[in-house]
Design an enzyme around this catalytic site. Structure first.
Site, PDB file in Angstrom:
ATOM      1  N   ARG A 166     -10.233  -1.191  14.671  1.00 32.96           N
ATOM      2  CA  ARG A 166     -10.072  -0.365  13.480  1.00 32.96           C
ATOM      3  C   ARG A 166     -11.077  -0.924  12.482  1.00 32.96           C
ATOM      4  O   ARG A 166     -12.267  -0.868  12.746  1.00 32.96           O
ATOM      5  CB  ARG A 166      -8.616  -0.408  13.000  1.00 32.96           C
ATOM      6  CG  ARG A 166      -8.279   0.719  12.054  1.00 32.96           C
ATOM      7  CD  ARG A 166      -6.801   0.802  11.733  1.00 32.96           C
ATOM      8  NE  ARG A 166      -6.300  -0.377  11.006  1.00 32.96           N
ATOM      9  CZ  ARG A 166      -5.089  -0.461  10.464  1.00 32.96           C
ATOM     10  NH1 ARG A 166      -4.259   0.568  10.535  1.00 32.96           N
ATOM     11  NH2 ARG A 166      -4.706  -1.544   9.821  1.00 32.96           N
TER      12      ARG A 166
ATOM     13  N   LYS B 145       0.844  -1.207   0.000  1.00 32.09           N
ATOM     14  CA  LYS B 145       0.000   0.000   0.000  1.00 32.09           C
ATOM     15  C   LYS B 145       0.876   1.252   0.000  1.00 32.09           C
ATOM     16  O   LYS B 145       2.074   1.173   0.285  1.00 32.09           O
ATOM     17  CB  LYS B 145      -0.906  -0.023   1.234  1.00 32.09           C
ATOM     18  CG  LYS B 145      -0.149  -0.029   2.565  1.00 32.09           C
ATOM     19  CD  LYS B 145      -1.060  -0.442   3.708  1.00 32.09           C
ATOM     20  CE  LYS B 145      -0.304  -0.443   5.035  1.00 32.09           C
ATOM     21  NZ  LYS B 145      -1.071  -1.094   6.106  1.00 32.09           N
TER      22      LYS B 145
ATOM     23  N   TYR C 272      16.406  28.282  12.303  1.00 29.79           N
ATOM     24  CA  TYR C 272      15.179  28.978  12.722  1.00 29.79           C
ATOM     25  C   TYR C 272      14.937  28.766  14.213  1.00 29.79           C
ATOM     26  O   TYR C 272      15.106  27.653  14.736  1.00 29.79           O
ATOM     27  CB  TYR C 272      13.970  28.410  11.990  1.00 29.79           C
ATOM     28  CG  TYR C 272      13.791  28.936  10.586  1.00 29.79           C
ATOM     29  CD1 TYR C 272      13.560  30.287  10.340  1.00 29.79           C
ATOM     30  CD2 TYR C 272      13.833  28.057   9.504  1.00 29.79           C
ATOM     31  CE1 TYR C 272      13.383  30.745   9.048  1.00 29.79           C
ATOM     32  CE2 TYR C 272      13.651  28.511   8.211  1.00 29.79           C
ATOM     33  CZ  TYR C 272      13.430  29.860   7.985  1.00 29.79           C
ATOM     34  OH  TYR C 272      13.256  30.310   6.707  1.00 29.79           O
TER      35      TYR C 272
ATOM     36  N   MET D  74      12.892  23.943   5.213  1.00 24.57           N
ATOM     37  CA  MET D  74      12.188  23.314   4.096  1.00 24.57           C
ATOM     38  C   MET D  74      13.155  22.606   3.146  1.00 24.57           C
ATOM     39  O   MET D  74      12.889  21.502   2.676  1.00 24.57           O
ATOM     40  CB  MET D  74      11.377  24.366   3.329  1.00 24.57           C
ATOM     41  CG  MET D  74      10.475  23.776   2.263  1.00 24.57           C
ATOM     42  SD  MET D  74       9.600  25.020   1.311  1.00 24.57           S
ATOM     43  CE  MET D  74       8.463  25.681   2.508  1.00 24.57           C
TER      44      MET D  74
HETATM   45  C1  LIG Z   1      -0.289  -2.132   6.737  1.00 23.68           C
HETATM   46  C2  LIG Z   1      -0.918  -3.424   7.062  1.00 23.68           C
HETATM   47  C3  LIG Z   1      -0.141  -4.591   7.165  1.00 23.68           C
HETATM   48  C4  LIG Z   1       1.376  -4.579   7.127  1.00 23.68           C
HETATM   49  O1  LIG Z   1       1.865  -4.240   8.400  1.00 23.68           O
HETATM   50  P1  LIG Z   1       3.423  -4.097   8.698  1.00 23.68           P
HETATM   51  O2  LIG Z   1       3.459  -3.725  10.127  1.00 23.68           O
HETATM   52  O3  LIG Z   1       3.912  -3.020   7.794  1.00 23.68           O
HETATM   53  O4  LIG Z   1       4.061  -5.400   8.407  1.00 23.68           O
HETATM   54  C5  LIG Z   1      -0.802  -5.800   7.342  1.00 23.68           C
HETATM   55  N1  LIG Z   1      -2.156  -5.856   7.454  1.00 23.68           N
HETATM   56  C6  LIG Z   1      -2.919  -4.741   7.390  1.00 23.68           C
HETATM   57  C7  LIG Z   1      -4.387  -4.872   7.537  1.00 23.68           C
HETATM   58  C8  LIG Z   1      -2.327  -3.492   7.218  1.00 23.68           C
HETATM   59  O5  LIG Z   1      -3.097  -2.403   7.188  1.00 23.68           O
END
Ligand SMILES: *Cc1c(COP(=O)(O)O)cnc(C)c1O
Length: 369
Positions: free
Chosen positions: A133, A36, A260, A308
């Site tokens: 979640r 992702k 800064y 930046m």
């Molecule tokens: C992002 C994600 C993973 C991968 O998790 P990592 O900690 O990066 O290995 C696996 N399952 C779900 C549902 C996720 O959202």
């Protein structure tokens, strides 16, 4: 063109090594990969091709447009699952592109079944085992299974998923609770769908032990060199090297400030190197005054606030004859600057550092072990 750009090297051989390493540790059947967010910021096409050639055939993305990008690369050769599921009204699009949604609520599941109208299509179901979640509640899932017992005409889901909240903290009590709830749900699901595959483990859960492994693993961060929840003795290779070019050096007197807000004050005379690369490139401001870079064998602390387009390192420890020259590079992430340690110093995680790496960086893919 010659300019002061940060150089981001992404080592595809290291990604391949890390996936093979995880697959070796994994006791289940199918080790997939989570790609992702543009493969955690590192670029779909090269990363996915690398994983595919290593043997990976199950890929997880967050949404439909990510899935379509992957389908273009892989065609029908691999399974692509969409972790956020199928939004209302998008069922036909998922079906026509043969993208597998991970259904995350009872409403979404009912909509999907209604859209199928007897057609066969792949889908997976995610249940909530304690993270709260995404996912069907256990109750909703069991009710759905019970109702099916009488109908039995629904096509079977290909997989049952749940996600761990604290896998990077071995010994957290929720780890056992989630595993037990998941195992119970898998048993119930198998009484209706004997072939359903069970998928619980992200990267860190692979190191909790075999009881967390089940049939299909979903590692992400460990493939990209993040070590959160990964024991020290595990041989994962750093994937990302970020080096920033020196624009100039300057000597400052004890008592003078840098950057800064004048948040850094020199406690002695020192030499600092100003480099190209700032928060617009993903060198997040939280690294101000806490990150430590690396130059010619020396640790060089990042001093003052990250701007930046630039930031500053204290290079006083570097001997006179090795002083950084214009264009020489200071490592901020890489073999000497572990991405998870650097992230922890900024009170964040490697996931955030990687996915923020900016478009302006000069990005190169390398293959070396
Ligand atoms: C992002 C994600 C993973 C991968 O998790 P990592 O900690 O990066 O290995 C696996 N399952 C779900 C549902 C996720 O959202």
């Amino acid at each position: 063109m010659h300019q002061f750009s940060g150089l981001l090297e992404i080592n595809l051989s290291a990604i391949q090594h890390n996936w093979l390493q995880l697959r070796q540790i994994y006791s289940g059947q199918d080790c997939g990969a989570v790609v992702k967010a543009n493969a955690y910021g590192l670029g779909y096409a090269p990363v996915v091709q690398t994983l595919f050639s290593a043997g990976c055939r199950s890929f997880f993305v967050a949404n439909l447009s990510e899935a379509m990008d992957l389908k273009k690369l892989l065609g029908e050769a691999a399974e692509v699952m969409v972790l956020q599921g199928c939004p209302s009204g998008m069922e036909e699009t998922f079906l026509s592109h043969k993208v597998t949604p991970v259904i995350v609520s009872r409403e979404m599941l009912d909509r999907w079944m209604a859209a199928l109208q007897g057609r066969v299509a792949k889908y997976a179901i995610k249940i909530n085992t304690g993270m709260n979640r995404l996912g069907l509640s256990l109750n909703d899932f069991f009710q759905w299974l019970d109702a099916l017992g009488e109908v039995k005409s629904s096509p079977p889901p290909i997989a049952l998923l749940s996600h761990m909240a604290c896998a990077d903290e071995a010994g957290h009590p929720l780890n056992d609770t989630q595993r037990e709830r998941f195992a119970l749900a898998v048993d119930r699901a198998r009484s209706v769908f004997p072939k359903i595959r069970a998928s619980l483990a992200n990267s860190a859960a692979l190191f909790l032990g075999e009881p967390w492994h089940f049939d299909l693993a979903r590692p992400g961060i460990a493939l990209y060199g993040g070590r959160e929840g990964v024991p020290e003795h595990i041989d994962l290779r750093p994937v990302v090297t970020l080096t920033l070019p020196v624009i100039q050096t300057r000597d400052i007197k004890r008592g003078e400030n840098v950057g800064y807000g004048a948040t850094f004050q020199a406690d002695r005379d020192m030499r600092i190197a100003l480099v190209g690369g700032g928060y617009a490139d993903g060198v997040i401001r939280a690294l101000s005054n806490v990150a430590v870079g690396f130059f010619k064998g020396h640790k060089v602390p990042l001093v003052g606030r990250v701007s930046m387009d630039s930031c500053a390192f204290d290079v006083s420890a570097v001997s006179d004859y090795e002083q950084p020259l214009e264009g020489e590079r200071i490592e901020l992430l890489g073999p000497h600057c572990d991405v998870s340690m650097q992230a922890a110093s900024a009170e964040t995680i490697s996931y955030e550092l990687l996915t923020r790496l900016g478009e302006r960086l000069d990005k190169r893919y390398v293959e070396r072990l």
